[in-house]
Scaffold this motif. Structure first.
Motif, short mmCIF file in Angstrom:
data_model
loop_
_atom_site.label_atom_id
_atom_site.label_comp_id
_atom_site.label_asym_id
_atom_site.label_seq_id
_atom_site.Cartn_x
_atom_site.Cartn_y
_atom_site.Cartn_z
N LEU A 249 12.19 3.24 -2.44
CA LEU A 249 11.21 3.67 -1.44
C LEU A 249 11.75 3.43 -0.03
N GLU A 250 11.44 4.37 0.86
CA GLU A 250 11.70 4.16 2.28
C GLU A 250 10.40 3.88 3.03
N GLY A 251 9.31 4.44 2.50
CA GLY A 251 8.05 4.26 3.19
C GLY A 251 6.89 4.72 2.34
N VAL A 252 5.69 4.49 2.83
CA VAL A 252 4.46 4.90 2.15
C VAL A 252 3.51 5.49 3.20
N THR A 253 2.51 6.20 2.72
CA THR A 253 1.51 6.75 3.61
C THR A 253 0.12 6.55 3.00
N CYS A 254 -0.87 6.57 3.85
CA CYS A 254 -2.26 6.52 3.39
C CYS A 254 -3.15 7.07 4.48
N SER A 255 -4.40 7.30 4.15
CA SER A 255 -5.39 7.68 5.15
C SER A 255 -6.52 6.68 5.08
N SER A 256 -6.88 6.12 6.22
CA SER A 256 -7.93 5.11 6.24
C SER A 256 -8.32 4.83 7.68
N ALA A 257 -9.59 4.51 7.87
CA ALA A 257 -10.05 4.09 9.19
C ALA A 257 -10.45 2.62 9.17
N GLY A 258 -10.10 1.91 8.10
CA GLY A 258 -10.60 0.55 7.99
C GLY A 258 -9.63 -0.42 7.34
N GLY B 254 8.29 12.52 1.38
CA GLY B 254 8.45 11.91 0.06
C GLY B 254 7.87 10.50 0.00
N TYR B 255 7.05 10.14 0.96
CA TYR B 255 6.42 8.82 0.96
C TYR B 255 5.21 8.86 0.02
N PRO B 256 5.14 7.99 -0.98
CA PRO B 256 3.99 8.01 -1.88
C PRO B 256 2.67 7.74 -1.14
N PHE B 257 1.63 8.46 -1.52
CA PHE B 257 0.31 8.26 -0.96
C PHE B 257 -0.36 7.09 -1.69
N ILE B 258 -0.81 6.10 -0.96
CA ILE B 258 -1.42 4.90 -1.55
C ILE B 258 -2.93 5.07 -1.50
N HIS B 259 -3.51 5.35 -2.67
CA HIS B 259 -4.95 5.58 -2.73
C HIS B 259 -5.69 4.26 -2.54
N PRO B 260 -6.82 4.26 -1.83
CA PRO B 260 -7.52 3.00 -1.57
C PRO B 260 -8.15 2.34 -2.78
N TYR B 261 -8.40 3.10 -3.85
CA TYR B 261 -9.07 2.48 -5.00
C TYR B 261 -8.76 3.12 -6.35
N ASP B 262 -8.40 4.39 -6.41
CA ASP B 262 -8.36 5.08 -7.69
C ASP B 262 -6.98 5.11 -8.33
N HIS B 263 -6.42 3.93 -8.59
CA HIS B 263 -5.15 3.82 -9.31
C HIS B 263 -5.14 2.51 -10.07
N PRO B 264 -4.64 2.49 -11.30
CA PRO B 264 -4.65 1.26 -12.10
C PRO B 264 -4.01 0.06 -11.42
N ASP B 265 -2.91 0.26 -10.68
CA ASP B 265 -2.26 -0.87 -10.02
C ASP B 265 -3.11 -1.42 -8.88
N THR B 266 -3.80 -0.53 -8.17
CA THR B 266 -4.71 -0.98 -7.11
C THR B 266 -5.88 -1.74 -7.72
N ILE B 267 -6.44 -1.19 -8.77
CA ILE B 267 -7.57 -1.84 -9.45
C ILE B 267 -7.16 -3.21 -9.98
N ALA B 268 -5.95 -3.30 -10.53
CA ALA B 268 -5.47 -4.58 -11.07
C ALA B 268 -5.31 -5.61 -9.96
N GLY B 269 -4.81 -5.16 -8.81
CA GLY B 269 -4.68 -6.08 -7.68
C GLY B 269 -6.03 -6.65 -7.26
N GLN B 270 -7.02 -5.77 -7.18
CA GLN B 270 -8.36 -6.25 -6.83
C GLN B 270 -8.94 -7.12 -7.95
N GLY B 271 -8.53 -6.85 -9.18
CA GLY B 271 -9.03 -7.61 -10.32
C GLY B 271 -8.65 -9.07 -10.31
N THR B 272 -7.65 -9.43 -9.50
CA THR B 272 -7.28 -10.85 -9.40
C THR B 272 -8.41 -11.68 -8.80
#
Length: 504
Positions: free
Chosen positions: A67-76, A138-156
């Motif tokens: 990876l070189e970078g990531v992208t997302c959309s968020s105001a918070g 080619g920067y992966p889009f990081i979804h704020p909630y709808d991905h198993p890895d994101t959900i697992a992180g919050q699950g901690t």
């Protein structure tokens, strides 16, 4: 479930997150008759749980590909979580935010090393632009909630709760937006502590998960309330909805006023301010306990964030009393004659007046907007209104009238078109003690007519009052004696340009 348990146990979050404390809320516990323990995710470095899921998702990606970078959309909060994760892993973060994003949040992303790109006036436009960046760079889009890895992180968070609280746990109350936090917590806790009830909490005007679960399918809301902006999601995620149907027991919805009251509750026990979304769990507990008549149970709300803009505090303070059912608002019709105001205050008795707005408009009737403090509860509210009606006053309950609470209370008044001769307008500071208003009215004594009155209790040592009184010129000496005997600070505003322009 086994897949998620494994993912949560192996989630990489503590490079950036702390194991947030679990703290008792003694004042709230006493008031509700239950033991309330606060899970303090607001104490994370970005004042939100969002760094857990963002970091785990990006770290897992970096293991799978270069990876070189990531992208997302968020105001918070998600924007700050992605920016922090990227900085920790040495990646670029291109974060698209609507142009309407408060500057404090833009500055927070920049301070964490992210590149804040302002695009569009709404989230959907920012989201579309982030997807374009994903295609172009080619920067992966990081979804704020709808991905198993994101959900697992919050699950901690759920994993920590199981470790931190060993007693019988009746229920955990979790704020719900897209559903990443509650489904991560639920997946883990239903495996290890299946007897614990998992309850989501949503604002009544942003209840996308609640509506979707009721209908048995993901449902997009036509309108989403934005007061609790951290959970203002029009439609839950595909994966989070699937998990919520399996593991979430119930969704409770709460009003804006109840959220404001919950912010005050958390402040009372911790001396910290949560964002509206962060207080949802407490608001949900209060409604649930009242509905169920629950006592002597262990209840945990997840305080998910504290990123509140300072200028929102005035609204929170204004609405908290209503959310606690400690204030009743109503319109009252009085005869337009000297002494009517004093008689009305006598009818109120020893009750504390929190607000009084009035401006002369008619020779026969006066319409006043009144707030009265209560000890809490619908019964007392109704008793006050019934008592006044029984004394001959026409009363209109406005406690639940959103238009009245947001706008009308500030618009009571206007020009008198020459119908109020000899008007003098003065600004007072009333000591905030029982009887201060009655002392003022009794001291007048001579029958000077009150033509304007605006008062609001703001919780300070002194209340600020603007009053207009019709005082004939020959009564000038007696009026000055009244002011001197009253002993309150006052300043005449009859020549003030604001009064001359808008009220005279």
């Amino acid at each position: 479930m086994d897949k998620y348990i494994e993912k949560i146990l192996s989630a990489r979050v503590y490079d950036v997150a702390i194991e947030s404390p679990l703290e008792e809320a003694p004042a709230l516990s006493r008031r509700l008759g239950n033991r309330i323990m606060l899970k303090r995710e607001d104490m994370q470095s970005i004042f939100s749980f969002k760094l857990r899921g963002a970091y785990n998702r990006i770290w897992q990606l970096s293991r799978q590909q270069k990876l070189e970078g990531v992208t997302c959309s968020s105001a918070g909060n998600h924007a700050q979580g992605v920016a922090l994760a990227a900085k920790k892993l040495g990646l670029k973060a291109m974060i698209v935010m609507p142009r309407t994003t408060p500057q404090i949040k833009v500055d927070a992303v920049k301070a964490l090393g992210g590149r804040a790109i302002l695009h569009g006036d709404a989230y959907d436009e920012a989201y579309a632009h982030a997807r374009e960046i994903e295609e172009e760079h080619g920067y992966p889009f990081i979804h704020p909630y709808d991905h198993p890895d994101t959900i697992a992180g919050q699950g901690t968070v759920g994993m920590e709760l199981c470790r931190q609280f060993g007693d019988d746990l009746h229920a955990v109350f979790v704020p719900v937006g897209g559903g990443g936090l509650i489904t991560g917590i639920a997946a883990f806790m239903k495996y290890l502590r299946p007897e614990t009830t998992i309850i989501g909490v949503e604002p009544e005007d942003a209840a996308s998960m609640s509506v979707s679960l009721e209908r048995g399918r993901r449902t997009r809301l036509k309108h989403v309330g934005i007061f609790a902006d951290g959970v203002a999601v029009a439609c839950p995620g595909k994966e989070t909805f699937r998990l919520a149907r399996k593991y979430v027991d119930e969704i409770v919805t709460v009003t804006t006023d109840e959220i404001c009251a919950a912010i005050k509750d958390v402040f009372g026990d911790t001396r910290t301010l949560t964002e509206p979304a962060g207080a949802l769990g407490v608001a949900g507990i209060k409604r649930y306990v009242e509905r169920e008549g629950l006592t002597d149970a262990n209840l945990i709300p997840v305080i998910c964030g504290a990123n509140i803009n300072f200028d929102r505090l005035r609204h929170v303070a204004e609405r908290a009393e209503l959310g606690e059912h400690r204030e009743v608002l109503f319109a009252a019709t009085l005869p337009e004659r000297p002494g009517a105001f004093r008689k009305f205050c006598n009818a109120l008795g020893k009750r504390s007046v929190t607000e009084f707005n009035y401006r002369y408009a008619d020779t026969d009737e006066a319409h006043v907007f009144v707030g009265v403090q209560t000890r809490g509860g619908e019964d007392e509210r109704q008793a006050i209104l019934d008592d006044l009606r029984g004394k001959g006053y026409e009363i209109l309950d406005m406690t639940d009238n959103e238009m009245a609470k947001l706008h009308i209370r500030y618009l009571v008044g206007g020009h008198t078109n020459g119908l109020v001769p000899n008007e003098r307008v003065l600004r007072f500071e009333f000591p905030e003690r029982p009887g201060a208003l009655q002392n003022f009215l009794d001291g007048m004594g001579r029958g000077w007519n009150i033509s304007l009155f605006h008062y609001r209790n703001h919780g300070a040592a002194y209340g600020r009052v603007l009053a207009g009184m019709q005082v004939p010129e020959e009564d000038g000496k007696a009026f000055r004696k009244f002011l001197d005997d009253l002993g309150y600070f006052w300043e005449e505003e009859s020549d003030n340009s604001a009064y001359q322009t808008f009220l005279r």
